[in-house]
Design an enzyme around this catalytic site. Structure first.
Site, short mmCIF file in Angstrom:
data_model
loop_
_atom_site.label_atom_id
_atom_site.label_comp_id
_atom_site.label_asym_id
_atom_site.label_seq_id
_atom_site.Cartn_x
_atom_site.Cartn_y
_atom_site.Cartn_z
CE1 TYR A 223 6.86 -11.46 3.70
CE2 TYR A 223 7.96 -13.41 4.22
CZ TYR A 223 7.68 -12.34 4.75
OH TYR A 223 7.55 -11.81 5.80
CE LYS B 238 9.85 -9.18 4.72
NZ LYS B 238 9.63 -8.10 5.76
P1 NAP Z 1 0.81 -7.55 9.92
O1 NAP Z 1 0.22 -7.92 11.05
O2 NAP Z 1 0.15 -7.92 8.65
O3 NAP Z 1 1.25 -6.02 10.08
C1 NAP Z 1 1.74 -5.37 8.98
C2 NAP Z 1 2.02 -3.94 9.34
O4 NAP Z 1 2.49 -3.17 8.05
C3 NAP Z 1 0.89 -3.15 9.54
O5 NAP Z 1 0.74 -2.22 10.67
C4 NAP Z 1 0.55 -2.43 8.34
O6 NAP Z 1 -0.36 -1.28 8.68
C5 NAP Z 1 1.92 -2.11 7.70
N1 NAP Z 1 1.91 -1.77 6.23
C6 NAP Z 1 1.41 -2.58 5.22
N2 NAP Z 1 1.77 -1.87 4.21
C7 NAP Z 1 2.07 -0.72 4.51
C8 NAP Z 1 2.43 0.63 3.65
N3 NAP Z 1 2.12 0.65 2.54
N4 NAP Z 1 2.53 1.65 4.30
C9 NAP Z 1 2.67 1.59 5.82
N5 NAP Z 1 2.48 0.62 6.56
C10 NAP Z 1 2.19 -0.38 5.92
O7 NAP Z 1 2.49 -8.15 9.56
P2 NAP Z 1 3.62 -8.69 10.80
O8 NAP Z 1 3.28 -10.18 10.72
O9 NAP Z 1 3.42 -7.68 11.95
O10 NAP Z 1 4.78 -8.43 9.74
C11 NAP Z 1 5.54 -7.36 10.35
C12 NAP Z 1 7.01 -7.27 9.77
O11 NAP Z 1 7.42 -8.67 10.17
C13 NAP Z 1 6.92 -7.68 7.94
O12 NAP Z 1 7.90 -6.97 7.45
C14 NAP Z 1 6.89 -9.18 7.98
O13 NAP Z 1 7.32 -9.32 6.47
C15 NAP Z 1 7.79 -9.51 8.97
N6 NAP Z 1 7.83 -10.81 9.31
C16 NAP Z 1 6.50 -11.35 9.82
C17 NAP Z 1 6.43 -12.63 10.13
C18 NAP Z 1 5.36 -13.44 10.56
O14 NAP Z 1 5.20 -14.72 10.57
N7 NAP Z 1 4.33 -12.73 11.07
C19 NAP Z 1 7.80 -13.38 10.40
C20 NAP Z 1 8.84 -12.95 9.64
C21 NAP Z 1 9.08 -11.34 9.33
P3 NAP Z 1 -1.57 -0.71 7.88
O15 NAP Z 1 -2.09 -1.75 6.94
O16 NAP Z 1 -2.40 0.03 8.70
O17 NAP Z 1 -0.84 0.11 6.65
#
Ligand code: NAP
Length: 213
Positions: A149, A153
């Site tokens: 991961y 990133k």
């Molecule tokens: P999440 O709740 O797991 O949501 C991930 C989203 O990505 C969902 O809407 C999922 O939708 C979509 N997705 C995954 N694979 C996909 C694909 N192949 N095609 C289209 N859509 C896809 O994650 P989150 O925490 O909101 O994270 C969102 C972003 O922020 C990510 O890039 C993550 O790395 C980043 N981030 C998160 C955190 C954290 O602590 N949560 C911190 C830093 C950065 P479907 O499953 O419906 O496709």
């Protein structure tokens, strides 16, 4: 501060839940015509029923060919948020090829492809644009059991810098944001255990994770 995106079309990937859903809703509230992309039809339908002005597209962005086909027919995009992401935890020695492929396919390669498609369209229209890549704090520091991961990133940050340099002269801005833990499904996966959360929270000045509030 008043933010006004009237007249702009915004594409948000990974908008069915978590950070992407909130971004899609906020952009819509700020006047943008939002196109929300994700795989889960039921979650997209729920988003649409709660926010009828948001257009939803069911699409797996890791499929380059399909993404090319679908986005080429979905109209002009002025603002892009590359948010779709995948994360899991594993000691580095247990990682298999598929684990790597899955994470890079979504976190890095899909982001490159969608950026490429949107920038091509902006250039063809001679239009200004703004692209925001949702990277992570994980690109900047080492996190236990997050090696792949973190690497995916780190690649996002490097891609963002190079793309910003290449398309800045065309008035197309490319930026990345690097959030710390946000308590979405992905956030809960890595950071719910108090033994892990405790020392980590000590390093966050607000002593709490992001929760959208
Ligand atoms: P999440 O709740 O797991 O949501 C991930 C989203 O990505 C969902 O809407 C999922 O939708 C979509 N997705 C995954 N694979 C996909 C694909 N192949 N095609 C289209 N859509 C896809 O994650 P989150 O925490 O909101 O994270 C969102 C972003 O922020 C990510 O890039 C993550 O790395 C980043 N981030 C998160 C955190 C954290 O602590 N949560 C911190 C830093 C950065 P479907 O499953 O419906 O496709």
């Amino acid at each position: 501060m008043e933010i006004n995106f009237n007249g702009k079309r915004a594409l948000v990937t990974g908008a069915s839940k978590g950070i992407g859903r909130d971004i899609a809703v906020q952009l819509s509230k700020c006047g943008a015509k939002v196109v929300a992309v994700a795989r889960s039809k039921d979650l997209l339908d729920k988003l649409k029923s709660e926010h009828p002005s948001i257009e939803t597209i069911q699409l797996d962005v890791s499929d380059w060919k399909k993404t090319d086909q679908v986005l080429s027919k979905s109209g002009p995009i002025d603002l892009l948020v590359n948010n779709a992401g995948l994360g899991w935890l594993k000691p580095m020695t247990e990682i298999e090829q598929k684990d790597c492929d899955d994470v890079f396919a979504i976190n890095t390669k899909a982001l490159i492809n969608v950026t490429r498609l949107v920038v091509k369209d902006l250039l063809a229209r001679k239009a200004p644009g703004s692209i925001v890549n949702i990277s992570s704090q994980a690109s900047l520091v080492g996190l236990l059991n997050h090696t792949v991961y973190c690497a995916s990133k780190g690649a996002v940050d490097a891609f963002t810098r190079a793309a910003a340099l290449e398309y800045g002269p065309y008035n197309i801005r490319v930026n990345a944001v690097n959030p710390t833990v946000i308590m979405t499904e992905m956030g809960k996966l890595g950071w719910s255990d108090p033994k892990i959360a405790g020392p980590f929270l000590e390093k966050i000045p607000l002593r709490r994770y992001g929760d959208g509030k």
